[in-house]
Design a protein around this motif. Sequence first.
Motif, PDB file in Angstrom:
ATOM      1  N   GLU A   1      37.142  25.465  32.430  1.00  0.00           N
ATOM      2  CA  GLU A   1      37.470  26.847  32.556  1.00  0.00           C
ATOM      3  C   GLU A   1      38.558  27.347  31.687  1.00  0.00           C
ATOM      4  O   GLU A   1      39.370  26.470  31.262  1.00  0.00           O
ATOM      5  CB  GLU A   1      38.089  27.165  34.028  1.00  0.00           C
ATOM      6  CG  GLU A   1      39.511  26.201  34.487  1.00  0.00           C
ATOM      7  CD  GLU A   1      39.441  25.974  35.837  1.00  0.00           C
ATOM      8  OE1 GLU A   1      38.489  25.554  36.673  1.00  0.00           O
ATOM      9  OE2 GLU A   1      40.455  26.103  36.589  1.00  0.00           O
TER      10      GLU A   1
ATOM     11  N   THR B   1      56.131  32.618  48.008  1.00  0.00           N
ATOM     12  CA  THR B   1      54.846  32.939  48.729  1.00  0.00           C
ATOM     13  C   THR B   1      54.943  34.470  49.352  1.00  0.00           C
ATOM     14  O   THR B   1      56.163  34.810  49.757  1.00  0.00           O
ATOM     15  CB  THR B   1      54.161  32.116  49.651  1.00  0.00           C
ATOM     16  OG1 THR B   1      55.212  31.980  50.997  1.00  0.00           O
ATOM     17  CG2 THR B   1      53.969  30.742  49.007  1.00  0.00           C
TER      18      THR B   1
ATOM     19  N   GLU C   1      50.477  15.241  43.707  1.00  0.00           N
ATOM     20  CA  GLU C   1      51.388  14.982  44.577  1.00  0.00           C
ATOM     21  C   GLU C   1      51.142  13.606  45.322  1.00  0.00           C
ATOM     22  O   GLU C   1      51.828  13.196  46.128  1.00  0.00           O
ATOM     23  CB  GLU C   1      51.489  16.199  45.528  1.00  0.00           C
ATOM     24  CG  GLU C   1      52.050  17.578  44.880  1.00  0.00           C
ATOM     25  CD  GLU C   1      51.837  18.750  45.721  1.00  0.00           C
ATOM     26  OE1 GLU C   1      52.911  19.493  45.502  1.00  0.00           O
ATOM     27  OE2 GLU C   1      50.924  19.009  46.438  1.00  0.00           O
TER      28      GLU C   1
ATOM     29  N   HIS D   1      44.928  35.745  44.848  1.00  0.00           N
ATOM     30  CA  HIS D   1      45.824  34.718  44.780  1.00  0.00           C
ATOM     31  C   HIS D   1      46.669  34.913  43.549  1.00  0.00           C
ATOM     32  O   HIS D   1      47.866  34.926  43.661  1.00  0.00           O
ATOM     33  CB  HIS D   1      45.302  33.301  44.494  1.00  0.00           C
ATOM     34  CG  HIS D   1      44.734  32.746  45.934  1.00  0.00           C
ATOM     35  ND1 HIS D   1      43.369  32.763  46.333  1.00  0.00           N
ATOM     36  CD2 HIS D   1      45.389  32.445  47.252  1.00  0.00           C
ATOM     37  CE1 HIS D   1      43.086  32.179  47.421  1.00  0.00           C
ATOM     38  NE2 HIS D   1      44.257  32.051  47.990  1.00  0.00           N
TER      39      HIS D   1
ATOM     40  N   HIS E   1      49.734  28.146  54.760  1.00  0.00           N
ATOM     41  CA  HIS E   1      49.709  28.572  53.357  1.00  0.00           C
ATOM     42  C   HIS E   1      51.078  28.745  53.210  1.00  0.00           C
ATOM     43  O   HIS E   1      51.455  29.598  52.389  1.00  0.00           O
ATOM     44  CB  HIS E   1      48.664  29.220  52.635  1.00  0.00           C
ATOM     45  CG  HIS E   1      48.439  30.521  53.243  1.00  0.00           C
ATOM     46  ND1 HIS E   1      47.966  31.486  53.009  1.00  0.00           N
ATOM     47  CD2 HIS E   1      48.606  30.522  54.822  1.00  0.00           C
ATOM     48  CE1 HIS E   1      48.139  32.763  53.923  1.00  0.00           C
ATOM     49  NE2 HIS E   1      48.187  31.791  55.204  1.00  0.00           N
TER      50      HIS E   1
ATOM     51  N   ASN F   1      42.145  23.866  37.869  1.00  0.00           N
ATOM     52  CA  ASN F   1      43.680  24.312  37.817  1.00  0.00           C
ATOM     53  C   ASN F   1      43.576  25.651  39.144  1.00  0.00           C
ATOM     54  O   ASN F   1      43.142  26.876  38.542  1.00  0.00           O
ATOM     55  CB  ASN F   1      44.155  24.651  36.651  1.00  0.00           C
ATOM     56  CG  ASN F   1      45.539  25.586  36.934  1.00  0.00           C
ATOM     57  OD1 ASN F   1      45.994  25.065  37.857  1.00  0.00           O
ATOM     58  ND2 ASN F   1      46.092  26.201  36.043  1.00  0.00           N
ATOM     59  N   LYS F   2      43.546  25.176  40.065  1.00  0.00           N
ATOM     60  CA  LYS F   2      43.418  26.451  41.232  1.00  0.00           C
ATOM     61  C   LYS F   2      44.827  26.569  41.675  1.00  0.00           C
ATOM     62  O   LYS F   2      45.610  25.689  41.986  1.00  0.00           O
ATOM     63  CB  LYS F   2      42.556  25.995  42.460  1.00  0.00           C
ATOM     64  CG  LYS F   2      41.016  25.792  41.770  1.00  0.00           C
ATOM     65  CD  LYS F   2      40.204  27.217  42.229  1.00  0.00           C
ATOM     66  CE  LYS F   2      38.806  27.102  41.887  1.00  0.00           C
ATOM     67  NZ  LYS F   2      38.269  26.211  40.857  1.00  0.00           N
ATOM     68  N   THR F   3      45.130  27.963  42.194  1.00  0.00           N
ATOM     69  CA  THR F   3      46.446  27.917  42.860  1.00  0.00           C
ATOM     70  C   THR F   3      46.467  28.269  44.559  1.00  0.00           C
ATOM     71  O   THR F   3      47.192  28.279  44.988  1.00  0.00           O
ATOM     72  CB  THR F   3      47.262  29.237  42.165  1.00  0.00           C
ATOM     73  OG1 THR F   3      46.368  30.375  42.260  1.00  0.00           O
ATOM     74  CG2 THR F   3      47.610  29.161  40.723  1.00  0.00           C
ATOM     75  N   SER F   4      45.008  28.408  44.842  1.00  0.00           N
ATOM     76  CA  SER F   4      45.109  28.296  46.281  1.00  0.00           C
ATOM     77  C   SER F   4      45.475  27.093  46.746  1.00  0.00           C
ATOM     78  O   SER F   4      44.980  26.092  46.470  1.00  0.00           O
ATOM     79  CB  SER F   4      43.689  29.117  46.661  1.00  0.00           C
ATOM     80  OG  SER F   4      42.648  28.078  46.395  1.00  0.00           O
TER      81      SER F   4
ATOM     82  N   GLU G   1      40.268  33.532  41.113  1.00  0.00           N
ATOM     83  CA  GLU G   1      41.243  33.751  42.065  1.00  0.00           C
ATOM     84  C   GLU G   1      42.083  35.088  41.850  1.00  0.00           C
ATOM     85  O   GLU G   1      43.285  35.168  41.768  1.00  0.00           O
ATOM     86  CB  GLU G   1      42.226  32.484  42.174  1.00  0.00           C
ATOM     87  CG  GLU G   1      41.560  31.152  42.484  1.00  0.00           C
ATOM     88  CD  GLU G   1      42.614  30.153  42.418  1.00  0.00           C
ATOM     89  OE1 GLU G   1      42.736  29.572  43.457  1.00  0.00           O
ATOM     90  OE2 GLU G   1      43.350  29.881  41.447  1.00  0.00           O
TER      91      GLU G   1
ATOM     92  N   ARG H   1      39.208  22.912  47.099  1.00  0.00           N
ATOM     93  CA  ARG H   1      39.536  22.243  45.932  1.00  0.00           C
ATOM     94  C   ARG H   1      38.148  22.389  44.815  1.00  0.00           C
ATOM     95  O   ARG H   1      38.030  21.747  43.713  1.00  0.00           O
ATOM     96  CB  ARG H   1      39.686  20.658  45.935  1.00  0.00           C
ATOM     97  CG  ARG H   1      40.398  19.971  44.629  1.00  0.00           C
ATOM     98  CD  ARG H   1      41.835  20.501  44.561  1.00  0.00           C
ATOM     99  NE  ARG H   1      42.193  20.100  43.161  1.00  0.00           N
ATOM    100  CZ  ARG H   1      42.911  20.698  42.003  1.00  0.00           C
ATOM    101  NH1 ARG H   1      42.825  22.033  42.070  1.00  0.00           N
ATOM    102  NH2 ARG H   1      43.288  20.246  41.134  1.00  0.00           N
ATOM    103  N   GLY H   2      37.214  22.990  45.473  1.00  0.00           N
ATOM    104  CA  GLY H   2      35.942  23.023  44.664  1.00  0.00           C
ATOM    105  C   GLY H   2      34.894  22.053  44.853  1.00  0.00           C
ATOM    106  O   GLY H   2      35.289  20.958  45.211  1.00  0.00           O
TER     107      GLY H   2
ATOM    108  N   THR I   1      53.563  27.518  51.560  1.00  0.00           N
ATOM    109  CA  THR I   1      54.422  27.021  50.294  1.00  0.00           C
ATOM    110  C   THR I   1      53.603  27.053  49.054  1.00  0.00           C
ATOM    111  O   THR I   1      52.278  27.095  49.402  1.00  0.00           O
ATOM    112  CB  THR I   1      55.223  25.812  50.285  1.00  0.00           C
ATOM    113  OG1 THR I   1      54.288  24.706  50.153  1.00  0.00           O
ATOM    114  CG2 THR I   1      55.998  25.582  51.781  1.00  0.00           C
ATOM    115  N   ARG I   2      53.952  26.864  47.974  1.00  0.00           N
ATOM    116  CA  ARG I   2      52.988  26.567  46.670  1.00  0.00           C
ATOM    117  C   ARG I   2      52.610  25.158  46.325  1.00  0.00           C
ATOM    118  O   ARG I   2      52.014  24.900  45.647  1.00  0.00           O
ATOM    119  CB  ARG I   2      53.642  27.363  45.524  1.00  0.00           C
ATOM    120  CG  ARG I   2      53.993  28.646  45.625  1.00  0.00           C
ATOM    121  CD  ARG I   2      54.283  29.377  44.142  1.00  0.00           C
ATOM    122  NE  ARG I   2      55.660  28.818  43.786  1.00  0.00           N
ATOM    123  CZ  ARG I   2      56.579  29.349  43.189  1.00  0.00           C
ATOM    124  NH1 ARG I   2      56.389  30.763  42.637  1.00  0.00           N
ATOM    125  NH2 ARG I   2      57.493  28.943  42.783  1.00  0.00           N
ATOM    126  N   SER I   3      53.221  24.291  47.247  1.00  0.00           N
ATOM    127  CA  SER I   3      52.809  22.888  47.322  1.00  0.00           C
ATOM    128  C   SER I   3      51.824  22.587  48.413  1.00  0.00           C
ATOM    129  O   SER I   3      51.930  22.752  49.643  1.00  0.00           O
ATOM    130  CB  SER I   3      54.068  22.202  47.435  1.00  0.00           C
ATOM    131  OG  SER I   3      53.754  20.644  47.800  1.00  0.00           O
ATOM    132  N   VAL I   4      50.619  21.984  47.938  1.00  0.00           N
ATOM    133  CA  VAL I   4      49.679  21.393  48.903  1.00  0.00           C
ATOM    134  C   VAL I   4      50.109  20.484  49.813  1.00  0.00           C
ATOM    135  O   VAL I   4      49.897  20.406  50.988  1.00  0.00           O
ATOM    136  CB  VAL I   4      48.340  20.986  48.193  1.00  0.00           C
ATOM    137  CG1 VAL I   4      47.690  20.324  49.062  1.00  0.00           C
ATOM    138  CG2 VAL I   4      47.934  21.928  47.411  1.00  0.00           C
TER     139      VAL I   4
END
Lengths: 170, 350
Positions: free
Chosen positions: B256, B79, B141, B65, A96, A76-79, B62, A66-67, A98-101
């Motif tokens: 950013e 994914t 979430e 990604h 990893h 806003n990161k997508t990893s 990224e 999350r940095g 899915t796209r949901s943490v």
Amino acid sequence: MWRLPPPFLSCMCSTAGRVVWGAPRRVPALLRPLPPGLTCVFASGKKDVTDFPVLDEDELEEQFVRGSGPGGQATNKTSNCVVLKHIPSGTVVKCHQTRSVDINRKRAREIMREKLDVVYKGELSEVLVKKKEAELRKQDKRRKANDNLERKRLFREALAADPKPGSGAV
Amino acid sequence: MWRMSLCAGYRSVGCRIVGIKGLWGSRVVRTCSTPAIPAGRITALQAVDLWTNHFVERGVMEPDHSSLHILAYLLGAKTINSLERGKLSEFLSPEKTEQMWRLCSRRLSRMPVQYVIEEWDFRDLTLKMRPPVFIPRPETEELVELVLTDVDMRPGTGAGVDAPHTCLEVGCGSGAIALSLLKSLPQLKVIALDQSQDAVDLTGENALRLGLQDRLQVYHLDVIKDAETVLSLCRHVSTLVSNPPYLFSEDMDTLEPEIFRFEDHAALDGGIDGLKVIKQILTLAPQILSNHGRVYLEVDPRHPPLIRRWVEANVEEMRYVETRHDVSGRPRFCILRKEKSNKDHKLDLD
């Protein structure tokens, strides 16, 4: 205590899925391998019930990219790869899928439970037991198929030796 | 026209082709605006490699990604790992190649991936995304998880046995929180507000796509400017949840480019101390909530002690219950509860 009776276990599982993760604290390991010679109690007669061990959040260390900044709205990161480590055994799970943490964290825990089951129960672990059962079923099938072929072969031979059954003795 | 070798090990370095002599002559350039679509066919993996390198060259965050998410989306997956093994080595059709180029070019302008592919996942939901509506963050979430966990613990709070309970969400954005709660709690009703018409529209769209529109009402209202209207709509609410704009104004400039250029600043900027909207929510909360009703807020890590002090000094009927941390260990969530004082019980039928 490593193993809890099945009804309590399933109750614990549903709660564990809802616990909010705080910063993990280190406490002495509560999970211990079973003493040798002691057999595990599985839910008897239920094919689909899997008795994977319950996870203790205090024994898990979670890494999520999350940095170093403030996170939250400022980033806003997508990893969303989750790395989960079980401290007492050193088992590491990466997820990893899915796209949901949130989903990745839950899946990582499911995978961890499977892995710990193998780590601690060895031969008796769910995964290996199921593998063995599948193998036995396969062998059984093969044997039955062979028996069938054998029976057909004998029948054909009998026919060849005696083409008109009931026509009288040869 | 930029031609590429089709051998598997090919790697591009922007438009400076290393090791190929004589093909370009005087047309070699140091940087290009966009790589031209290759004349020959390329595989999915080659497209990913090519664009990853290009993103790296252009300083896009990224890089790997980004290309992988875009490619997965184009091939119909969420994914890369959910794609069949051989897929990445297959040649892309001309249409898919053109789409890859179009979408990746948008990413070059620092458009967030979620806006490029116009969707993203939040817990078990896939939501449509559209600029400038705020993109849900992973921390949120956890906010939903908090609310759901509490609902299980609290007696008679919409878990099915009692009459349906109502939740108010302030600042619904794409509808992530509202729709997650609706999906998980079949008895729940939600009122969602946002000061942005775009957000109201997008929440409504996502609700329809998920079939959750029946238990949801969405209003285009500003909790500060339209306070009276908000109060008239929301009474006896059991839960108030919000991920309000909580950034400090001074921090807006260091955002950013993905955020600064594309997301609604009104969804981010919480004023000098980041508390402008939070304070308003907590001021109105006692009139919105039924007794013992709860507020769940996502906030800046510096906020929890500030909020606690402020509430104790300024909002008599709200009690600060606790602070919860996010998975990175930062203080991120504040839980408060309405506690009506005894004298009010006689005056109000609530």
